[in-house]
Design a protein around this motif. Sequence first.
Motif, short mmCIF file in Angstrom:
data_model
loop_
_atom_site.label_atom_id
_atom_site.label_comp_id
_atom_site.label_asym_id
_atom_site.label_seq_id
_atom_site.Cartn_x
_atom_site.Cartn_y
_atom_site.Cartn_z
N TYR A 186 33.81 32.46 -18.78
CA TYR A 186 34.65 31.43 -18.18
C TYR A 186 35.67 32.06 -17.24
CZ TYR A 186 38.47 27.96 -18.05
OH TYR A 186 39.45 27.10 -17.66
N CYS B 248 35.47 15.53 -26.65
CA CYS B 248 34.16 16.15 -26.89
C CYS B 248 33.52 16.67 -25.60
CB CYS B 248 33.21 15.16 -27.57
SG CYS B 248 32.60 13.85 -26.50
N LEU B 249 33.97 16.16 -24.46
CA LEU B 249 33.33 16.54 -23.19
C LEU B 249 34.21 17.46 -22.35
CD1 LEU B 249 31.35 13.43 -21.87
CD2 LEU B 249 30.52 15.43 -23.09
N THR B 250 35.08 18.19 -23.01
CA THR B 250 35.90 19.14 -22.29
C THR B 250 36.05 20.38 -23.17
OG1 THR B 250 37.96 19.38 -21.05
CG2 THR B 250 38.11 18.20 -23.14
N LEU B 251 36.32 21.51 -22.55
CA LEU B 251 36.40 22.77 -23.30
C LEU B 251 37.85 23.10 -23.62
CD1 LEU B 251 33.92 24.72 -21.01
CD2 LEU B 251 33.40 23.66 -23.22
N THR C 108 34.41 23.15 -27.69
CA THR C 108 34.98 21.94 -27.08
C THR C 108 36.39 21.74 -27.61
OG1 THR C 108 34.16 20.48 -28.82
CG2 THR C 108 32.71 20.79 -26.91
N PHE D 146 28.45 31.46 -22.64
CA PHE D 146 28.71 31.69 -21.22
C PHE D 146 30.11 32.27 -21.08
CE2 PHE D 146 29.82 27.31 -22.32
CZ PHE D 146 31.14 27.22 -21.90
N VAL E 83 39.28 25.95 -23.59
CA VAL E 83 39.83 26.89 -22.60
C VAL E 83 40.36 26.20 -21.35
CG1 VAL E 83 38.65 29.07 -23.12
CG2 VAL E 83 37.48 27.34 -21.74
N MET E 84 39.80 25.03 -21.05
CA MET E 84 40.25 24.31 -19.85
C MET E 84 41.64 23.71 -20.06
SD MET E 84 36.59 22.47 -19.02
CE MET E 84 37.10 21.47 -17.63
N HIS E 85 42.13 23.71 -21.30
CA HIS E 85 43.42 23.07 -21.59
C HIS E 85 44.53 24.07 -21.90
CE1 HIS E 85 41.89 19.00 -21.32
NE2 HIS E 85 40.76 19.56 -21.68
N ASP E 86 44.32 25.33 -21.52
CA ASP E 86 45.37 26.33 -21.69
C ASP E 86 46.60 25.85 -20.91
OD1 ASP E 86 46.65 28.67 -22.38
OD2 ASP E 86 45.79 29.82 -20.71
N PRO F 36 34.54 30.44 -25.20
CA PRO F 36 34.61 29.54 -24.04
C PRO F 36 33.86 28.22 -24.28
CG PRO F 36 34.04 31.76 -23.32
CD PRO F 36 34.04 31.77 -24.84
N TRP F 37 32.82 28.25 -25.12
CA TRP F 37 32.00 27.04 -25.32
C TRP F 37 32.54 26.13 -26.44
CZ3 TRP F 37 30.36 32.07 -25.57
CH2 TRP F 37 30.15 32.62 -26.84
N ILE G 85 41.52 10.95 -22.74
CA ILE G 85 40.27 11.64 -22.38
C ILE G 85 39.37 11.74 -23.61
CG2 ILE G 85 41.38 13.05 -20.57
CD1 ILE G 85 41.14 15.44 -22.60
N ASN G 86 38.09 12.04 -23.37
CA ASN G 86 37.15 12.32 -24.46
C ASN G 86 37.21 13.81 -24.76
OD1 ASN G 86 35.36 10.16 -22.53
ND2 ASN G 86 35.59 9.65 -24.69
#
Lengths: 152, 329
Positions: free
Chosen positions: B6, A60-63, A22, B4, A65-68, A19-20, A57-58
Amino acid sequence: MSSVQININGEVKDLEVEPWTTLLDALRDKLALTGTKKGCDHGQCGACTVLADGKRINSCLTLAVMHDGAKLQTIEGLADGDDLHPVQRAFIKHDAFQCGYCTPGQICSAVGLIKEGKAKTDEEIRELMSGNLCRCGAYPNIVAALKEVMNK
Amino acid sequence: MNPFTYHRATNPSDAIADHNRVNGAKFIGGGTNLIDLMKENVEHPSRLVDLNHVGLREVSDREGVLKIGALVTNNEAAYHPLIEKDFPLLSEAILAGASPQLRNMATCGGNLLQRTRCYYFYDTATACNKREPGSGCDALKGYNRIHAVLGASDKCIATHPSDMCVALAALDTTILAEGTKGVRKIAFADFHRLPGDTPEKDTNLAEDEMITGLELRARFSRQFKYLKVRDRSSYAFALVSAAVGLESENGVIKKAAVAMGGVAHKPWRDFEAEKTLHGEKPSEEVFKKFATSFFKGAAGYGHNDFKIELGQRTLVRALSEAAAKGVWL
């Protein structure tokens, strides 16, 4: 580990990420797409700029997993085979880089800027490219490259 | 970053319930501030609850109330036709902040929850009561050029970094919050806190609550100005900034709303001082008097002493430029 499916440059990729991780690290380390650069890793330099669902977008500041399920475009996906993207051609023509480290981010950011359609003047181009730093100072040539593409 | 877990929440109730189940869980929207702080080991959530798929992405203007969903990005808000046209002060403030890339990620709810950019807060080798309550404040006698001159305490002299929030303060925004006990509305002036003895608490949002949206009524669509003063001409935090909205009638000021950024732990307003502008004809003299009164009680900490004079001049210029957009007959 989380399973993530991302459409990158038109190809659907399945990857397993912590999850961590980027998005930037996933692109570079998991997918070997090293065109996207790690500069400051804190959203201050813009070297890691990619297009997510068409928006810059940058990474480096997003994960990751957030882009599935998202659609991403990186510098590797701009050219059509050997046919360079108009912004890539303009960067070469106007000598809009020296060392080249910020260039993939500059070009992705420029593609996003042109699509947004908000910049008209030189001053507006500078303001809306302010998220991309160039330590070599190629700024005047970057503005010239963008103007050429925008005026076509 | 610390490890962590998610969770991608599917709606606000799912997000609130999941967040409440796990000790140390945090919501993530754009993540532009949170992930940065996690890399610096300032924030170390045990779980991230992703809000990007819960909805809350609408902007509407009905019955005199503009509603902005918490997950609307900063750029979407700044360039939204309803906001550009009727709330130009908000557009101007948002576009004065960060970079296009960051504004494409950062959300309108998250913008309110940004943490300070105090160097000592970021540097885990130094003492910071906000990061580690009771450890002290190295900014007090340190390099405090970007720090507060109003409303600070001997525990913390940090400033709130947002541009958007300065406009939201001037526009009397209402914040919509939802938690395990239901929904509630919070007036903007009551949302952010002054540091006092508990600088670790930035806002009055409860532990279990998330921001779901913003409501705006005041428009100031004609006479407005967001003026930001910073070390470089773009992509830098404000040293000081001012958001001004004016309404006039018969050649005098009928209503004035003035908020400042970069001077305090929260966007700063002085409602008493604003009242002294009502009924006045705009002039440099009137604005100077107002600026003096706005900064009464201000105190510098050495490197930031210049902000008291700079802040007053910024107010006078922002007020003058806002007034110049009106017709004063």
